[in-house]
Design an enzyme around this catalytic site. Structure first.
Site, PDB file in Angstrom:
ATOM      1  N   LYS A 115      46.379 -13.925 106.798  1.00 38.56           N
ATOM      2  CA  LYS A 115      46.110 -13.297 108.095  1.00 38.56           C
ATOM      3  C   LYS A 115      44.987 -13.992 108.839  1.00 38.56           C
ATOM      4  CE  LYS A 115      48.127  -8.779 107.534  1.00 38.56           C
ATOM      5  NZ  LYS A 115      47.974  -7.333 107.532  1.00 38.56           N
ATOM      6  N   LYS A 217      59.136 -13.268 104.245  1.00 41.54           N
ATOM      7  CA  LYS A 217      59.179 -11.804 104.228  1.00 41.54           C
ATOM      8  C   LYS A 217      59.591 -11.248 105.593  1.00 41.54           C
ATOM      9  CE  LYS A 217      55.227  -9.605 104.386  1.00 41.54           C
ATOM     10  NZ  LYS A 217      53.916  -9.026 104.156  1.00 41.54           N
ATOM     11  N   LYS A 220      56.590  -7.613 110.826  1.00 38.69           N
ATOM     12  CA  LYS A 220      56.398  -7.174 112.212  1.00 38.69           C
ATOM     13  C   LYS A 220      56.002  -8.340 113.090  1.00 38.69           C
ATOM     14  CE  LYS A 220      54.413  -2.771 110.621  1.00 38.69           C
ATOM     15  NZ  LYS A 220      53.178  -2.107 110.207  1.00 38.69           N
TER      16      LYS A 220
HETATM   17  P1  TYM Z   1      51.901  -2.291 106.054  1.00 37.37           P
HETATM   18  O1  TYM Z   1      51.596  -1.353 107.167  1.00 37.37           O
HETATM   19  O2  TYM Z   1      51.881  -3.748 106.318  1.00 37.37           O
HETATM   20  O3  TYM Z   1      53.304  -1.947 105.438  1.00 37.37           O
HETATM   21  C1  TYM Z   1      53.662  -0.629 105.084  1.00 37.37           C
HETATM   22  C2  TYM Z   1      54.462  -0.653 103.797  1.00 37.37           C
HETATM   23  O4  TYM Z   1      55.646  -1.434 103.979  1.00 37.37           O
HETATM   24  C3  TYM Z   1      55.754  -2.383 102.924  1.00 37.37           C
HETATM   25  N1  TYM Z   1      56.419  -3.599 103.430  1.00 37.37           N
HETATM   26  C4  TYM Z   1      57.487  -4.127 102.859  1.00 37.37           C
HETATM   27  N2  TYM Z   1      58.212  -3.775 101.784  1.00 37.37           N
HETATM   28  C5  TYM Z   1      59.282  -4.538 101.472  1.00 37.37           C
HETATM   29  N3  TYM Z   1      59.654  -5.638 102.191  1.00 37.37           N
HETATM   30  C6  TYM Z   1      58.960  -6.030 103.287  1.00 37.37           C
HETATM   31  N4  TYM Z   1      59.344  -7.085 103.988  1.00 37.37           N
HETATM   32  C7  TYM Z   1      57.814  -5.265 103.659  1.00 37.37           C
HETATM   33  N5  TYM Z   1      56.908  -5.355 104.671  1.00 37.37           N
HETATM   34  C8  TYM Z   1      56.062  -4.328 104.502  1.00 37.37           C
HETATM   35  C9  TYM Z   1      54.316  -2.656 102.505  1.00 37.37           C
HETATM   36  O5  TYM Z   1      54.247  -3.172 101.201  1.00 37.37           O
HETATM   37  C10 TYM Z   1      53.702  -1.278 102.621  1.00 37.37           C
HETATM   38  O6  TYM Z   1      53.960  -0.529 101.456  1.00 37.37           O
HETATM   39  N6  TYM Z   1      47.723  -2.425 103.335  1.00 37.37           N
HETATM   40  C11 TYM Z   1      48.881  -1.627 103.642  1.00 37.37           C
HETATM   41  C12 TYM Z   1      48.566  -0.252 104.180  1.00 37.37           C
HETATM   42  C13 TYM Z   1      47.615   0.537 103.358  1.00 37.37           C
HETATM   43  C14 TYM Z   1      47.898   1.170 102.117  1.00 37.37           C
HETATM   44  C15 TYM Z   1      46.700   1.846 101.746  1.00 37.37           C
HETATM   45  C16 TYM Z   1      49.032   1.216 101.309  1.00 37.37           C
HETATM   46  C17 TYM Z   1      46.333   0.822 103.666  1.00 37.37           C
HETATM   47  N7  TYM Z   1      45.774   1.615 102.711  1.00 37.37           N
HETATM   48  C18 TYM Z   1      46.629   2.552 100.555  1.00 37.37           C
HETATM   49  C19 TYM Z   1      48.948   1.931 100.120  1.00 37.37           C
HETATM   50  C20 TYM Z   1      47.763   2.592  99.751  1.00 37.37           C
HETATM   51  C21 TYM Z   1      49.688  -2.360 104.702  1.00 37.37           C
HETATM   52  O7  TYM Z   1      49.181  -3.135 105.464  1.00 37.37           O
HETATM   53  O8  TYM Z   1      50.966  -1.962 104.805  1.00 37.37           O
END
Ligand code: TYM
Length: 354
Positions: A115, A217, A220
């Site tokens: 990032k 992957k 977004k």
């Molecule tokens: P974020 O907002 O990027 O994504 C949300 C969730 O979607 C999953 N994800 C995917 N799973 C499968 N294939 C993909 N291509 C894909 N893209 C995204 C992510 O793994 C996530 O589960 N850091 C986290 C948010 C967060 C969080 C937490 C999660 C903040 N605090 C505490 C768990 C526990 C994030 O940026 O997710």
């Protein structure tokens, strides 16, 4: 030996459109886990500032993630659904974790490197400390199980490291405060205040890949909208994107081994399996030997039938946001009450005067 009470926690960032990867890797699992578990699901709005400080419509984005949770079937009465900034205890615990975590650990975080890009000096301190806030999100509820996609694995390992170091550094104080639990980590007995979080990553689609490039992957931030299926896409868009999805010239194999070295085919089979709640083996038993010209239309039907009710319900919820706002307010109150119990104990453990 005793055990921490099982608590499921997960979060989603309110940045950009939710896509099929978020749905299959995370939200669909949240829905499945709500039966029989205590679950806390969070829209992590504080995390949204780490990569981009100013957002056009952060409130709208927060509401739309909450709407996606509800539209997908998460019950906000049985579970807690809220936005992170409503519970300042996350930030308070994150500060303590910033002091527990080591710079060497943070330097290994691959998502920060991705990032931050080439100009790392210009990345925010928040982006660097992001995984420490993420650990606090979970551990402020003493969360034990975290459903996420595969890309969050390293962050959850860090959460375990932080919890372990806190437990060991403050062992005496935890004992004195009488708030610890005896657990074993590996073979080691540990008197722990924070549990060792367990990632829940399994399933046929832990990492949904781009529809245009099976080595990337689904994300977004991909400039090509054809690379992803957005939760707000209509049936025509879903159909177009799946029909245009990159594949190779061969038909589908009958055995799972036949997907090796065929990332695009593997991805589409994984998506089908996750949407149908089947294993990839079952999907290949049904479609093995068939061409993509047969498989893709079946996948379009399945994706449209699964996603359109969710999209419709999200649209309806977003038309009048009073309902969503009330859910978030109520969830925020309940989350704050729980987080405050933990923080009172943590303040005692670290020795703050209160
Ligand atoms: P974020 O907002 O990027 O994504 C949300 C969730 O979607 C999953 N994800 C995917 N799973 C499968 N294939 C993909 N291509 C894909 N893209 C995204 C992510 O793994 C996530 O589960 N850091 C986290 C948010 C967060 C969080 C937490 C999660 C903040 N605090 C505490 C768990 C526990 C994030 O940026 O997710």
């Amino acid at each position: 030996m005793s055990e921490f009470k099982k608590l499921v926690f997960s979060g989603v960032q309110p940045t950009g459109n939710l896509h099929l990867g978020n749905y299959l890797g995370a939200i669909r699992k949240f829905v499945a886990l709500q039966d029989g578990n205590d679950c806390v699901y969070c829209v992590v709005d504080m995390h949204a500032l780490t990569a981009q400080l100013v957002h056009d419509d952060l409130r709208g984005q927060i509401r739309s993630i909450a709407a996606a949770f509800i539209a997908s079937g998460i019950d906000p009465v049985r579970n807690i659904v809220f936005n992170q900034s409503a519970v300042p205890q996350h930030a308070e615990l994150a500060w303590i974790f910033n002091c527990v975590a080591r710079i060497g650990w943070m330097n290994r975080m691959t998502q920060f490197k991705d990032k931050a890009g080439k100009d790392r000096e210009q990345a925010s301190l928040g982006l660097y400390a992001y995984p420490s806030l993420m650990a606090a999100d979970i551990l402020v509820y003493r969360g034990t199980h975290v459903p996420v996609g595969d890309d969050q694995k390293q962050h959850l390992e860090l959460a375990r490291d932080i919890a372990m170091k806190f437990n060991l550094d403050y062992a005496e104080h935890i004992r004195k405060a009488g708030v610890g639990i005896d657990i074993t980590v590996g073979d080691e007995p540990v008197h722990a205040y924070f549990p060792m979080v367990e990632p829940l990553i399994d399933g046929p689609a832990p990492r949904v890949m781009s529809l245009r490039d099976g080595s990337k992957k689904m994300s977004k931030s991909d400039p090509s909208d054809l690379s992803r299926i957005n939760l707000m896409d209509d049936a025509d868009a879903i159909s177009k994107k799946i029909r245009k999805a990159k594949t190779d010239p061969d038909g589908l194999p009958s055995e799972i081994d036949g997907l090796k070295g065929r990332p695009e085919a593997d991805n589409l089979v994984g998506i089908y399996a996750a949407l149908a709640d089947k294993s990839k083996i079952d999907v290949l038993a049904e479609f093995g030997g068939q061409q993509f010209s047969v498989f893709k239309p079946a996948l379009v039907d399945l994706a449209v039938n699964t996603l359109s009710p969710i999209t419709g319900e999200m649209r309806r919820l977003m038309e009048d946001t009073t309902h969503i706002d009330a859910i978030l307010r109520d969830g925020g109150e309940r989350a704050r009450a729980r987080a405050e119990v933990t923080m009172n104990e943590v303040r005692d453990i670290v020795g703050f005067l209160r």
